[in-house]
Design a protein around this motif. Structure first.
Motif, PDB file in Angstrom:
ATOM      1  N   ILE A 490       0.818  -1.219   0.000  1.00 18.82           N
ATOM      2  CA  ILE A 490       0.000   0.000   0.000  1.00 18.82           C
ATOM      3  C   ILE A 490       0.845   1.259   0.000  1.00 18.82           C
ATOM      4  O   ILE A 490       0.654   2.153  -0.832  1.00 18.82           O
ATOM      5  CB  ILE A 490      -0.955   0.031   1.223  1.00 18.82           C
ATOM      6  N   TYR A 491       1.796   1.368   0.929  1.00 16.38           N
ATOM      7  CA  TYR A 491       2.466   2.647   1.163  1.00 16.38           C
ATOM      8  C   TYR A 491       3.923   2.693   0.729  1.00 16.38           C
ATOM      9  O   TYR A 491       4.626   3.644   1.056  1.00 16.38           O
ATOM     10  CB  TYR A 491       2.368   3.011   2.640  1.00 16.38           C
ATOM     11  N   GLY A 492       4.391   1.697   0.000  1.00 14.43           N
ATOM     12  CA  GLY A 492       5.775   1.727  -0.455  1.00 14.43           C
ATOM     13  C   GLY A 492       6.048   2.921  -1.355  1.00 14.43           C
ATOM     14  O   GLY A 492       5.369   3.121  -2.361  1.00 14.43           O
ATOM     15  N   GLY A 493       7.014   3.757  -1.003  1.00 12.92           N
ATOM     16  CA  GLY A 493       7.389   4.900  -1.833  1.00 12.92           C
ATOM     17  C   GLY A 493       6.441   6.080  -1.785  1.00 12.92           C
ATOM     18  O   GLY A 493       6.537   6.989  -2.615  1.00 12.92           O
ATOM     19  N   ILE A 494       5.526   6.112  -0.834  1.00 12.90           N
ATOM     20  CA  ILE A 494       4.555   7.208  -0.747  1.00 12.90           C
ATOM     21  C   ILE A 494       5.259   8.519  -0.374  1.00 12.90           C
ATOM     22  O   ILE A 494       6.208   8.525   0.410  1.00 12.90           O
ATOM     23  CB  ILE A 494       3.460   6.875   0.281  1.00 12.90           C
ATOM     24  N   SER A 495       4.823   9.605  -0.975  1.00 11.23           N
ATOM     25  CA  SER A 495       5.440  10.895  -0.696  1.00 11.23           C
ATOM     26  C   SER A 495       4.838  11.518   0.568  1.00 11.23           C
ATOM     27  O   SER A 495       3.631  11.462   0.784  1.00 11.23           O
ATOM     28  CB  SER A 495       5.233  11.850  -1.878  1.00 11.23           C
ATOM     29  N   CYS A 496       5.703  12.083   1.394  1.00 11.44           N
ATOM     30  CA  CYS A 496       5.281  12.698   2.658  1.00 11.44           C
ATOM     31  C   CYS A 496       5.910  14.086   2.779  1.00 11.44           C
ATOM     32  O   CYS A 496       6.935  14.375   2.157  1.00 11.44           O
ATOM     33  CB  CYS A 496       5.723  11.857   3.851  1.00 11.44           C
ATOM     34  N   GLU A 497       5.296  14.911   3.588  1.00 13.79           N
ATOM     35  CA  GLU A 497       5.843  16.234   3.867  1.00 13.79           C
ATOM     36  C   GLU A 497       5.848  16.445   5.374  1.00 13.79           C
ATOM     37  O   GLU A 497       4.817  16.285   6.027  1.00 13.79           O
ATOM     38  CB  GLU A 497       5.014  17.317   3.179  1.00 13.79           C
ATOM     39  N   THR A 498       7.006  16.772   5.923  1.00  7.94           N
ATOM     40  CA  THR A 498       7.162  16.941   7.365  1.00  7.94           C
ATOM     41  C   THR A 498       7.369  18.417   7.709  1.00  7.94           C
ATOM     42  O   THR A 498       8.174  19.102   7.074  1.00  7.94           O
ATOM     43  CB  THR A 498       8.365  16.128   7.880  1.00  7.94           C
ATOM     44  N   VAL A 499       6.618  18.870   8.708  1.00  6.48           N
ATOM     45  CA  VAL A 499       6.797  20.229   9.231  1.00  6.48           C
ATOM     46  C   VAL A 499       7.269  20.107  10.672  1.00  6.48           C
ATOM     47  O   VAL A 499       6.645  19.415  11.480  1.00  6.48           O
ATOM     48  CB  VAL A 499       5.487  21.037   9.167  1.00  6.48           C
TER      49      VAL A 499
END
Length: 530
Positions: A490-499
């Motif tokens: 499901i989540y392999g390589g999913i893009s994320c944004e951290t603040v």
């Protein structure tokens, strides 16, 4: 397009539905687990006779309308009808009280998680069971009705949550996923069931009532993620699809609570991981390596859909007051004959909040549309407070609305980080609070002093998480854990944004909270306005 069309024709798609606080939402996933269609229906809880409730008739109306809009989107985009599916999953708001008699007749109004009229029961149960029982849990509602000697209690043959109710009507099965079940009554993860000793204690507490039931007999059967939970009956198919195209026989996974589906939607079920669901209510879920040293009034102990211990900090009031102010401002724009959508107003509030002063110019928003147990507020009285010298700008006002939505959560998080010395690496955010730019994400990170992560699918939320749980039941390899399924498929390589938290904003928010807490006395006193 052809790939999706083939998926639909072959019945390879998966349907996830969630009955949330403001929307009943549907998501259809293709064989690659990506959304291919969606549908929704707006509904709203009502305060009737002092009880926050929804009509079950409207629940079915919403399910049918949400599915109809999804079905129409499929037929328009892919020129094909949905006749069968690989699997279905049902999710809904956790907790609450739905008691039924032997004929399946509802014996009282549906009491939602928002009700806070169970304080006496929750206090007694917490003491007797030696386990923190929140006001909104099903067992607190049941015991409060016993204390009141309500006539309907004698007739009870089944109690469940909203997700459990819908699943029961679709399949005939009286079951519940372990995450949702853990918000009805404490569970024993080792036994994969409710805590037997606590069940025994409860039965002893009410033995003089001479009811014709024992607690275990009227609770749903507990199931874990991946287990088969029945199939769609002919009657159930008609309850979803009034066109008659959807066929029975589709397998369903265990119905789950919105807290559990939020964890799945954010891939936050591993030890040490956590997420924030920020919508009508707002809550954080942190998966624990070990149980807490003691119980805390601000922290609920529940479990993930696959049975890991979770510390849950839940606030009844999240974005409701933001939405109320947005509606008021939107009505103003209409009065002024301005061409403006409601969503535009929401967007402006969030964007301007990021421009406001870190102390909101000494403006304090108490967003208690309903009671707030975490802040010891019994009755909802939304309130805006400012000093004569406060800087009453739109930017500061907007920021105070967002601060009000996260203030309660801050109190609960402090119980874990300060008293339990729990290190929370980050929290993955999803829900409406994170949909509009970075303002919500930055304010949340600085308020809690914890990095906040968002994913590309932050706005998909619960129905997407529920569909993934249905996919796990239908597609898992032998011995494959839910955690491995999410990571690998499901989540392999999913893009994320951290603040990350802003140091100065953290300091200013902590100062702001000192005044905010002092003002809670005024919020409590406002309950006397009847």
């Amino acid at each position: 397009m052809n790939h999706v069309k083939n998926d639909i024709e072959k019945g390879a798609c998966i349907l996830g539905m969630e009955l949330g606080s403001t929307r009943i939402k549907m998501v259809l996933l293709g064989s690659d687990h990506r959304p291919v269609a969606s549908g929704s229906y707006y509904w709203e809880n009502r305060l009737e006779g002092g009880i926050w409730t929804y009509s079950l008739e409207e629940a079915w109306q919403g399910i049918q309308e949400g599915y109809r809009s999804l079905r129409c989107e499929v037929e328009e985009k892919y020129q094909v009808k949905i006749r069968t599916l690989k699997a279905i999953g049902v999710s809904a708001m956790m907790h609450g009280y739905l008691p039924f008699d032997e004929n399946g007749v509802l014996l009282s109004r549906f009491c939602t998680w928002r009700n806070t009229n169970t304080a006496e029961a929750a206090e007694i149960l917490t003491r007797m069971l030696q386990f923190q029982i929140p006001l909104r849990w099903s067992i607190a509602h049941l015991y409060q009705n016993i204390l009141r000697d309500e006539n309907h209690v004698r007739q009870i043959r089944y109690i469940t949550t909203l997700a459990g109710y819908v699943h029961w009507k679709l399949t005939g099965e009286k079951v519940l996923g372990v995450n949702d079940a853990s918000g009805m009554f404490p569970v024993d993860t080792g036994a994969h069931d409710y805590d037997a000793e606590k069940i025994r204690i409860f039965d002893q507490m009410i033995k003089n009532k001479d009811y014709h039931w024992k607690l275990k007999e009227i609770l749903p059967k507990v199931l874990y993620a991946g287990e088969y939970a029945g199939q769609l009956t002919a009657q159930g198919a008609k309850l979803i699809d009034t066109s008659g195209a959807l066929q029975p026989g589709i397998p369903l996974c265990p119905p789950e609570g919105d807290a559990g589906t939020g964890m799945i939607a954010t891939n936050s079920i591993g030890i040490g991981q956590g997420n924030i669901s920020a919508g009508t209510s707002i809550f954080a879920m942190i998966v624990l390596e070990k149980v807490l040293s003691k119980g805390y009034r601000e922290v609920d102990m529940v479990v993930t859909p696959d049975g890991k211990n979770v510390a849950m900090i839940h606030c009844n009031n999240g974005s409701s007051d933001i939405d109320a102010w947005a509606k008021l401002l939107w009505e103003f724009t209409k009065t002024m004959k301005m061409d403006c959508a409601y969503e535009d107003v929401i967007g402006v509030i969030y964007s301007k909040a990021s421009e406001g002063s870190s102390d909101c110019g000494d403006i304090y928003n108490y967003n208690c549309l309903s009671g707030e147990p975490l802040s010891e507020i019994e009755t909802g009285r939304p309130m805006l407070v400012r000093k004569p010298e406060s800087i009453f700008s739109f930017e500061n006002f907007s920021r105070s609305l967002l601060y009000g939505a996260v203030a309660g959560l801050k109190t609960g998080i402090e119980s874990l980080t300060e008293n339990e010395k729990l290190e929370i690496r980050n929290l993955v955010g999803h829900g409406g609070f994170f949909k509009t730019g970075k303002a919500g994400q930055q304010i949340m990170a600085s308020a809690l002093n914890i990095p906040v992560v968002t994913q590309y699918n932050a706005d998909l939320g619960g129905p997407n998480g529920m569909a993934i749980l249905a996919a796990y039941m239908a597609e898992k390899d032998e011995g494959e854990s839910l955690e491995d399924f999410l990571a690998g498929k499901i989540y392999g390589g999913i893009s994320c944004e951290t603040v990350i938290p802003a140091t100065e904003e953290c300091r200013k928010f902590n100062q702001y909270m000192e005044n905010y807490k002092r003002g809670l006395e005024a919020e409590r006193a406002a309950a006397n306005i009847v």
